[in-house]
Design an enzyme around this catalytic site. Structure first.
Site, PDB file in Angstrom:
ATOM      1  N   ASP A 192      -9.342  -1.951   2.565  1.00 42.50           N
ATOM      2  CA  ASP A 192      -8.992  -1.484   3.909  1.00 42.50           C
ATOM      3  C   ASP A 192      -9.963  -2.004   4.959  1.00 42.50           C
ATOM      4  O   ASP A 192      -9.761  -1.765   6.153  1.00 42.50           O
ATOM      5  CB  ASP A 192      -8.957   0.044   3.937  1.00 42.50           C
ATOM      6  CG  ASP A 192      -7.930   0.605   2.963  1.00 42.50           C
ATOM      7  OD1 ASP A 192      -6.877  -0.021   2.810  1.00 42.50           O
ATOM      8  OD2 ASP A 192      -8.203   1.651   2.346  1.00 42.50           O
ATOM      9  N   ASP A 216       0.824  -1.209   0.000  1.00 35.63           N
ATOM     10  CA  ASP A 216       0.000   0.000   0.000  1.00 35.63           C
ATOM     11  C   ASP A 216       0.857   1.258   0.000  1.00 35.63           C
ATOM     12  O   ASP A 216       0.589   2.211  -0.734  1.00 35.63           O
ATOM     13  CB  ASP A 216      -0.914  -0.024   1.232  1.00 35.63           C
ATOM     14  CG  ASP A 216      -2.248   0.664   0.975  1.00 35.63           C
ATOM     15  OD1 ASP A 216      -2.597   0.845  -0.202  1.00 35.63           O
ATOM     16  OD2 ASP A 216      -2.937   1.015   1.952  1.00 35.63           O
TER      17      ASP A 216
END
Length: 390
Positions: free
Chosen positions: A283, A237
């Site tokens: 997420d 990420d």
């Protein structure tokens, strides 16, 4: 000469949903870019939202992020008791960020070479099909209770079997009822609403269904596997958000219900609002499957409290709030896993150290990994082959 061997795919309801969930997660992890959208004036010229509107939007986003983790975790416990879910091994967890990176770069190349309108048209149809199935799987028990008693609940069982006796294998083994058909029809209306208007409420219904099903069906085998997966995606990420423009380009081009959105101007414009805060499903799902593992660990301890599960949920909440806070301080979209991974991994490990459960936590396995590998080998060796053509 013998004809080429033909692999026949075995189709079952849970297996199909599991594959669909894994497929969706691969895409949402590869695309989970602007985890929370900035509220300042942007390239579209939308004015900044009021503090009240922002509070409502981000509060709703946080609540919507917690709900799939909570319900999906409890559903994963029941699913684990009633079925033998496919589990992710350490090797699977280690290569997952690489696979997600390949998917991300592949999407980037596709959007560069082809018109994004046609690609998104194809993706809309694909996610319409998956969204209706996921929403039906989630809401079928609720809809079934609302169906009038005058409508009989007729069971159906579709099977397609190859072979006889002990060698028989079911290629299709699907059970459903007339109430499930009613649920499918109701969820198809939501799908039609999404196809026609792409309304944010329909988007969220599909997004929540994807997240709950993914947390329920995608199982980590042990804490070490979870740590490998989350740490790998932690660096994934950070690299793709801060290191290149690949993720931002894909995020701006990709239109699909793989994020939760809530309008910051809802108080001013009502349901026609269009200045959205958003959170990528990656997420939610990635920390969610780790938190679900902790709930199953809590159940294995045979204690009255769900200490590790509740602590991880609190850590996730604080990590999400930290993401929003840092985003507003620096006025830049943040990779949420940068804050969620340390919170969700560090909190239960520290708690286990304090409570003296660290050894039990690392030893806990839903099922021994050796059995998982043996099961995969058996499934490969038992795959039916097409008869030889003379």
């Amino acid at each position: 000469m013998d004809s080429p061997k033909v692999t026949i795919i075995v189709v079952k309801t849970d297996m199909a949903l599991n594959i669909a969930a894994r497929d969706v997660v691969n895409i949402i992890v590869a695309q989970a870019t602007e985890n929370v959208k900035e509220n300042a004036t942007n390239a579209t010229g939308k004015p900044p939202s009021t503090p009240e509107g922002m509070a409502v939007a981000y509060g709703s986003i946080v609540i919507m992020a917690l709900l799939p983790i909570f319900f999906g975790a409890y559903r994963s416990v029941n699913y684990h008791k009633e079925n033998k879910p496919e589990k992710m091994t350490k090797k699977d967890a280690a290569i997952f960020p690489i696979m997600a990176s390949c998917a991300l770069v592949g999407l980037y190349v596709v959007f560069k070479l082809f018109s994004k309108e046609y690609i998104n048209l194809l993706l809309t149809g694909y996610f319409f099909f998956l969204g209706v199935l996921a929403l039906t799987h989630l809401l079928s028990p609720v809809v079934s209770k609302l169906v009038p008693a005058a409508i009989p609940n007729i069971p159906f069982h579709i099977t397609f079997k190859q072979g006889e006796g002990e060698l028989a294998q079911y290629l299709i083994n699907y059970r459903f009822s007339s109430y499930d058909v009613v649920s499918l029809a109701a969820c198809s209306l939501v799908g039609a609403w999404y196809l026609i208007q792409k309304h944010w409420i329909a988007n969220n219904l599909f997004g929540l269904a994807f997240a709950v099903n993914a947390v329920e069906l995608l199982h980590l085998n042990n804490v070490i596997t979870g740590c490998i997966l989350l740490c790998g995606l932690f660096f994934y990420d950070i690299f793709w958000v801060f290191g290149t423009d690949v993720m931002v380009t894909v995020a701006k081009s990709f239109e699909a219900p793989i994020k939760l959105v809530f309008p910051q101007d809802l108080l001013q414009n009502g349901f026609a609002a269009n200045n959205f805060a958003m959170l990528g499903l990656g997420d939610i799902v990635i920390p969610g499957i780790f938190i679900a593992l902790l709930l199953r660990f809590d159940h294995s301890l045979k204690r009255q409290t769900k200490t590790y599960f509740h602590a991880a949920c609190l850590a996730y909440f604080l990590g999400l709030m930290a993401t929003i806070f840092v985003m507003h301080v620096f006025k830049h979209a943040q990779p949420a896993l940068l804050y969620l991974v340390p919170a969700c991994v560090g909190t239960p490990l520290l708690l286990a150290l304090v409570k003296g459960d660290l050894t039990a936590l690392f030893k806990y396995e839903d099922s021994p990994e050796e059995k998982i590998e043996e099961k995969k080998k058996d499934e490969k060796s038992n795959k039916p082959e097409a008869k030889k053509v003379k």
